[in-house]
Design a protein around this motif. Structure first.
Motif, PDB file in Angstrom:
ATOM      1  N   ASP A  54       4.356  12.695  14.741  1.00 42.06           N
ATOM      2  CA  ASP A  54       3.048  12.715  15.392  1.00 42.06           C
ATOM      3  C   ASP A  54       1.942  12.863  14.370  1.00 42.06           C
ATOM      4  O   ASP A  54       1.325  13.918  14.247  1.00 42.06           O
ATOM      5  CB  ASP A  54       2.982  13.856  16.408  1.00 42.06           C
ATOM      6  CG  ASP A  54       3.996  13.673  17.521  1.00 42.06           C
ATOM      7  OD1 ASP A  54       4.246  12.531  17.892  1.00 42.06           O
ATOM      8  OD2 ASP A  54       4.515  14.680  17.997  1.00 42.06           O
ATOM      9  N   CYS A  55       1.706  11.811  13.634  1.00 37.35           N
ATOM     10  CA  CYS A  55       0.725  11.899  12.569  1.00 37.35           C
ATOM     11  C   CYS A  55       0.143  10.517  12.288  1.00 37.35           C
ATOM     12  O   CYS A  55       0.713   9.506  12.669  1.00 37.35           O
ATOM     13  CB  CYS A  55       1.397  12.436  11.301  1.00 37.35           C
ATOM     14  SG  CYS A  55       0.221  13.001  10.065  1.00 37.35           S
ATOM     15  N   VAL A  56      -0.989  10.535  11.642  1.00 32.14           N
ATOM     16  CA  VAL A  56      -1.531   9.293  11.122  1.00 32.14           C
ATOM     17  C   VAL A  56      -1.253   9.257   9.631  1.00 32.14           C
ATOM     18  O   VAL A  56      -1.062  10.290   8.999  1.00 32.14           O
ATOM     19  CB  VAL A  56      -3.052   9.145  11.388  1.00 32.14           C
ATOM     20  CG1 VAL A  56      -3.327   9.058  12.867  1.00 32.14           C
ATOM     21  CG2 VAL A  56      -3.834  10.279  10.763  1.00 32.14           C
ATOM     22  N   GLU A  57      -1.218   8.068   9.092  1.00 26.09           N
ATOM     23  CA  GLU A  57      -1.031   7.881   7.659  1.00 26.09           C
ATOM     24  C   GLU A  57      -2.240   7.126   7.126  1.00 26.09           C
ATOM     25  O   GLU A  57      -2.858   6.349   7.834  1.00 26.09           O
ATOM     26  CB  GLU A  57       0.240   7.076   7.380  1.00 26.09           C
ATOM     27  CG  GLU A  57       1.491   7.789   7.839  1.00 26.09           C
ATOM     28  CD  GLU A  57       2.737   6.961   7.609  1.00 26.09           C
ATOM     29  OE1 GLU A  57       3.662   7.488   6.983  1.00 26.09           O
ATOM     30  OE2 GLU A  57       2.780   5.792   8.057  1.00 26.09           O
ATOM     31  N   VAL A  58      -2.545   7.372   5.863  1.00 26.63           N
ATOM     32  CA  VAL A  58      -3.718   6.783   5.227  1.00 26.63           C
ATOM     33  C   VAL A  58      -3.288   6.112   3.928  1.00 26.63           C
ATOM     34  O   VAL A  58      -2.447   6.636   3.196  1.00 26.63           O
ATOM     35  CB  VAL A  58      -4.771   7.876   4.921  1.00 26.63           C
ATOM     36  CG1 VAL A  58      -5.975   7.295   4.220  1.00 26.63           C
ATOM     37  CG2 VAL A  58      -5.185   8.590   6.195  1.00 26.63           C
ATOM     38  N   ALA A  59      -3.874   4.944   3.660  1.00 22.81           N
ATOM     39  CA  ALA A  59      -3.654   4.244   2.391  1.00 22.81           C
ATOM     40  C   ALA A  59      -5.012   3.760   1.892  1.00 22.81           C
ATOM     41  O   ALA A  59      -5.825   3.254   2.662  1.00 22.81           O
ATOM     42  CB  ALA A  59      -2.710   3.064   2.570  1.00 22.81           C
ATOM     43  N   ALA A  60      -5.253   3.954   0.615  1.00 21.22           N
ATOM     44  CA  ALA A  60      -6.520   3.527   0.017  1.00 21.22           C
ATOM     45  C   ALA A  60      -6.273   2.396  -0.958  1.00 21.22           C
ATOM     46  O   ALA A  60      -5.354   2.458  -1.782  1.00 21.22           O
ATOM     47  CB  ALA A  60      -7.178   4.701  -0.692  1.00 21.22           C
ATOM     48  N   MET A  72       0.827  -1.198   0.000  1.00 19.13           N
ATOM     49  CA  MET A  72       0.000   0.000   0.000  1.00 19.13           C
ATOM     50  C   MET A  72       0.863   1.251   0.000  1.00 19.13           C
ATOM     51  O   MET A  72       1.942   1.265   0.601  1.00 19.13           O
ATOM     52  CB  MET A  72      -0.913   0.019   1.233  1.00 19.13           C
ATOM     53  CG  MET A  72      -1.994  -1.028   1.180  1.00 19.13           C
ATOM     54  SD  MET A  72      -3.152  -0.880   2.557  1.00 19.13           S
ATOM     55  CE  MET A  72      -2.307  -1.857   3.782  1.00 19.13           C
ATOM     56  N   GLU A  73       0.387   2.298  -0.669  1.00 17.89           N
ATOM     57  CA  GLU A  73       1.091   3.579  -0.650  1.00 17.89           C
ATOM     58  C   GLU A  73       0.484   4.429   0.461  1.00 17.89           C
ATOM     59  O   GLU A  73      -0.642   4.900   0.359  1.00 17.89           O
ATOM     60  CB  GLU A  73       0.974   4.305  -1.983  1.00 17.89           C
ATOM     61  CG  GLU A  73       1.745   5.600  -1.980  1.00 17.89           C
ATOM     62  CD  GLU A  73       1.744   6.310  -3.312  1.00 17.89           C
ATOM     63  OE1 GLU A  73       2.045   7.514  -3.324  1.00 17.89           O
ATOM     64  OE2 GLU A  73       1.423   5.686  -4.322  1.00 17.89           O
ATOM     65  N   TRP A  74       1.225   4.604   1.522  1.00 19.91           N
ATOM     66  CA  TRP A  74       0.782   5.369   2.678  1.00 19.91           C
ATOM     67  C   TRP A  74       1.122   6.835   2.484  1.00 19.91           C
ATOM     68  O   TRP A  74       2.212   7.165   2.017  1.00 19.91           O
ATOM     69  CB  TRP A  74       1.464   4.845   3.941  1.00 19.91           C
ATOM     70  CG  TRP A  74       1.012   3.475   4.291  1.00 19.91           C
ATOM     71  CD1 TRP A  74       1.586   2.305   3.900  1.00 19.91           C
ATOM     72  CD2 TRP A  74      -0.122   3.124   5.075  1.00 19.91           C
ATOM     73  NE1 TRP A  74       0.877   1.241   4.395  1.00 19.91           N
ATOM     74  CE2 TRP A  74      -0.178   1.713   5.135  1.00 19.91           C
ATOM     75  CE3 TRP A  74      -1.098   3.857   5.745  1.00 19.91           C
ATOM     76  CZ2 TRP A  74      -1.169   1.038   5.834  1.00 19.91           C
ATOM     77  CZ3 TRP A  74      -2.081   3.180   6.445  1.00 19.91           C
ATOM     78  CH2 TRP A  74      -2.109   1.793   6.481  1.00 19.91           C
ATOM     79  N   VAL A  75       0.205   7.709   2.833  1.00 18.00           N
ATOM     80  CA  VAL A  75       0.441   9.148   2.727  1.00 18.00           C
ATOM     81  C   VAL A  75       0.056   9.822   4.040  1.00 18.00           C
ATOM     82  O   VAL A  75      -0.787   9.324   4.786  1.00 18.00           O
ATOM     83  CB  VAL A  75      -0.345   9.791   1.558  1.00 18.00           C
ATOM     84  CG1 VAL A  75       0.152   9.293   0.226  1.00 18.00           C
ATOM     85  CG2 VAL A  75      -1.829   9.546   1.703  1.00 18.00           C
ATOM     86  N   LYS A  76       0.706  10.945   4.298  1.00 16.32           N
ATOM     87  CA  LYS A  76       0.338  11.743   5.454  1.00 16.32           C
ATOM     88  C   LYS A  76       0.258  13.199   5.044  1.00 16.32           C
ATOM     89  O   LYS A  76       0.864  13.620   4.056  1.00 16.32           O
ATOM     90  CB  LYS A  76       1.260  11.525   6.628  1.00 16.32           C
ATOM     91  CG  LYS A  76       2.677  11.988   6.456  1.00 16.32           C
ATOM     92  CD  LYS A  76       3.434  11.792   7.754  1.00 16.32           C
ATOM     93  CE  LYS A  76       4.627  10.917   7.543  1.00 16.32           C
ATOM     94  NZ  LYS A  76       5.411  10.752   8.755  1.00 16.32           N
TER      95      LYS A  76
END
Length: 68
Positions: free
Chosen positions: A27-33, A13-17
């Protein structure tokens, strides 16, 4: 907001923040679709647990938080 690909962790998966994350990028969350699912994880623990949402549930969450 701009999205930045995260450092690779070996997953497919390609994770982005968000560019709104702190300058230390810890200090962040990452999202992958992927088709049919939005995944969310803690950027400090990329191998740790992940949450999974349907696209509709994720869209509702984003709409709710954007109004705050």
């Amino acid at each position: 907001m701009t999205l930045k690909p995260s450092a690779g962790d070996g997953s497919a998966m390609e994770w982005v923040k968000s560019s709104y994350s702190g300058s230390d990028n810890n200090d962040c969350v990452e999202v992958a679709a992927i088709p049919g699912t939005i995944h969310v994880r803690d950027s400090k623990d990329v191998r740790g647990p992940k949450l999974a949402f349907t696209p509709g549930a994720w869209a509702g969450f984003v709409a709710y938080t954007a109004g705050r």
